[in-house]
Structures are given as structure tokens and as C-alpha cells.
Design a protein around this motif. Structure first.
Motif, short mmCIF file in Angstrom:
data_model
loop_
_atom_site.label_atom_id
_atom_site.label_comp_id
_atom_site.label_asym_id
_atom_site.label_seq_id
_atom_site.Cartn_x
_atom_site.Cartn_y
_atom_site.Cartn_z
N GLY A 1 0.91 -1.10 0.02
CA GLY A 1 -0.12 0.05 0.02
C GLY A 1 0.71 1.29 -0.16
O GLY A 1 0.52 2.12 -0.79
N LEU A 2 2.08 1.14 0.58
CA LEU A 2 2.80 2.43 0.86
C LEU A 2 3.56 2.47 -0.34
O LEU A 2 3.70 3.56 -1.13
N GLN A 3 3.91 1.52 -1.02
CA GLN A 3 4.60 1.56 -2.51
C GLN A 3 3.60 1.96 -3.51
O GLN A 3 3.93 2.90 -4.22
N ASP A 4 2.40 1.70 -3.47
CA ASP A 4 1.30 2.12 -4.37
C ASP A 4 1.15 3.70 -3.99
O ASP A 4 1.34 4.77 -4.92
N SER A 5 0.97 4.16 -2.88
CA SER A 5 0.98 5.66 -2.47
C SER A 5 2.28 6.39 -3.00
O SER A 5 2.03 7.51 -3.71
N TYR A 6 3.43 5.87 -2.55
CA TYR A 6 4.65 6.56 -3.19
C TYR A 6 4.64 6.76 -4.81
O TYR A 6 5.06 7.76 -5.22
N LYS A 7 4.77 5.53 -5.36
CA LYS A 7 4.65 5.67 -6.97
C LYS A 7 3.46 6.34 -7.55
O LYS A 7 3.93 7.00 -8.75
#
Length: 311
Positions: free
Chosen positions: A280-286
Motif C-alpha cells: 500500500g505504501l509503495q502504491d502511494s509513493y509511486k
């Protein structure tokens, strides 16, 4: 179903609108018209929900099977809507908050736990109580911290701001406070699952990720999400009571244990979170942080500097 969403053009509303349209529902949004609809064919009715006369004028002639009230914060926001549709709607889904729970020695919070009458979210619980008293076929959703692309609250982005610039991450206390985050897509998915379920009427559901994390663990997971070494991340702990930050926030989360059990939502709504914390954090970051260019933006670290200078 013909469904009304109050809001629908920011954050959770965007995700919910897309899911409901994909499911074949006719979706209508009510908002001020400041942003385009997230799906081209969705109808929008523009108005100010805080103007009860205008709300009645705009919506009284409309018929809906279900209503999602995503942005009512106080009872005064929702009551005029209920007065219009009380006996005309099959299901009223209200976005509440796990912030209504009274701070407790026993965790995680479950749906029957006492609420805090002094909470800044007390308007949410007052609205839940009103819906129950009026015999409205309602379901209330209580998320903990919500994150993901289009988040307008400085949550994960607060951590990203420091990590991408190789700055220390100041965390209050000893870093072992336990908290909980839920991805916006998962929240919207759970909300959509409420529709058509008689069992959900009159119920309250905690909705979030199904794992908990410490403040330090969250910082390290954010580091991993942006491609940095979690082991090399510098975390600085401080005692917040030693500082006078005025009305400014030095940290984006409440400094206490704060997490809720989501098993009732999983079992009764046939719902399962799609995102674990890292994905989820990777999704938000990218798909948000980098896309918006925030990694190149000027950031005010003056409170950080105040903390670091004292520690």
C-alpha cells in the motif's frame, strides 16, 4: 441500484465511485462542483450540503436506493439529508471514524467499545446515534488511519518527505506506540460490500488493514517502500511534552496506541484487504507522491530542526 454519494471527487469518494460504476450501479454525486467527476458518465448535482434549504431544493425530487454519506462530520451535516430521505432509501451508509472510541487499556478496539464524549470526532458518534434513533436502515464505517494515492492528509507523505531527502525521522516517545493504517482502495471496497446485505443494516464496522504496526515500524516500512534501507534509516526519538509547537503538528499521528479489530467486517461483509502495509505504501509513493512531484518540492522542516537541536 441508483446511488447517491455525498462528495465523490476526493480520495475515498473517487475510489468508491469507480467501484460502484464498475459494479453496474447508477451513481450520482452531490458536491460543490470544484472537481470533475472521477468517471465521465457519472452525474453530478452541485450544491452546498451545509445549506439545508439548498439541499432540499436540489435533492427532494430525486430517488435513490442507497446513500453514501462520506463527508458528514457533524450531526448538523447529516440530519437534513436524513430528513429528506428517511423513508425513501433502502440503505444509508455513513462514514464514521474509529477516532470515536474512548482511549482504553484493552486493545484492539471492537465495535461495542465505549466512545469518548470529548473526542474531536464526537459529531460522528452523535450522527450514528441519531441514525439509530430515527430507525434509518444505516451502516456506519469506522476506519482508523486512511492512506493511499490522493490522500489529502499528511500521513505517509510526512514520512516520505524525510526519507527521500535522507533526513532523520523524529518520532515521539520510544517509537513503540502501535497504530493501524488502511488503504483507501480497501476501505472503498468494504463500503461497496455493504450494499444488499440485510445483516449490515444497523451495524457498525471497523475497517482498516488487518495488521498493526509500531511508529518505528511504520517509518522503516516507508523507507523500504521508497527503495531505501530500513536498517540504515535514522530515527530520532523525543519527548513531545518538552516542546511547545503551538498549533503546529510535529508528527502526523496521535501519540497513543490506536488500532481496531476488523474481523466483523471481514466475516459479515465477505471482505478482505487487498493491500498489506508495504504494498500500500509503495502504491502511494509511486502513484501519488512521485507523480505529484512532491519529492522535489520545498518542505518546511523547522519543527524537525527544533527537535533535532534539542536531542
Amino acid at each position: 441500484m441508483r446511488i447517491l454519494i455525498m462528495g465523490g471527487t476526493r480520495f475515498i469518494g473517487v475510489y468508491l465511485t469507480k467501484i460502484l460504476v464498475e459494479q453496474g450501479h447508477e451513481v450520482v454525486l452531490f458536491n460543490r462542483g470544484n472537481k470533475p467527476a472521477p468517471v465521465a458518465e457519472v452525474k453530478q448535482i452541485h450544491g452546498d450540503r451545509k445549506d439545508s434549504a439548498q439541499l432540499k431544493e436540489k435533492l427532494s425530487s430525486q430517488e435513490f436506493d442507497a446513500i453514501f454519506d462520506n463527508n458528514g462530520r457533524e450531526l448538523s451535516d447529516t440530519q437534513p439529508l436524513v430528513e429528506i430521505f428517511k423513508d425513501r432509501v433502502e440503505h444509508f451508509i455513513y462514514m464514521s471514524s474509529a477516532g470515536v472510541y474512548l482511549k482504553s487499556d484493552q486493545l484492539p478496539h471492537i465495535e461495542g467499545d465505549p466512545v469518548d464524549p470529548k473526542s474531536r470526532h464526537k459529531g460522528k458518534h452523535e450522527t450514528e446515534a441519531y441514525l439509530a434513533a430515527q430507525n434509518v436502515p444505516f451502516t456506519a464505517i469506522r476506519p482508523t488511519y486512511i492512506y493511499g494515492p490522493q490522500n489529502y492528509n499528511d500521513l505517509e507523505a510526512w514520512f516520505f518527505d524525510r526519507i527521500v531527502r535522507d533526513r532523520p525521522v523524529p518520532i515521539p516517545g520510544n517509537g513503540m506506540h502501535i497504530t493501524q493504517l488502511g488503504h483507501c482502495q480497501d476501505l472503498a471496497s468494504a463500503m461497496a460490500q455493504v450494499l444488499g446485505r440485510e445483516q449490515a443494516k444497523g451495524q457498525i464496522y471497523n475497517v482498516s488493514g488487518d495488521r498493526y504496526v509500531t511508529f518505528d515500524g511504520l517509518a522503516r516500512t516507508c523507507a523500504t517502500a521508497v527503495g531505501k534501507s530500513a536498517a540504515e534509516l535514522k530515527i530520532v526519538h523525543y519527548e513531545p511534552k518538552q516542546f511547545d509547537f503551538g498549533k503546529r503538528k510535529a508528527f502526523p499521528m496521535r501519540v497513543q496506541h490506536f488500532f481496531a479489530d476488523v474481523h466483523q467486517a471481514k466475516s459479515q461483509l465477505n471482505w478482505q484487504p487487498e493491500y498489506d502495509l508495504l504494498s500500500g505504501l509503495q502504491d502511494s509513493y509511486k502513484n501519488d507522491y512521485l507523480v505529484s512531484g512532491r519529492d522535489q518540492a520545498e518542505v518546511d522542516f523547522s519543527l524537525d530542526e527544533k527537535i533535532l537541536a534539542a536531542t
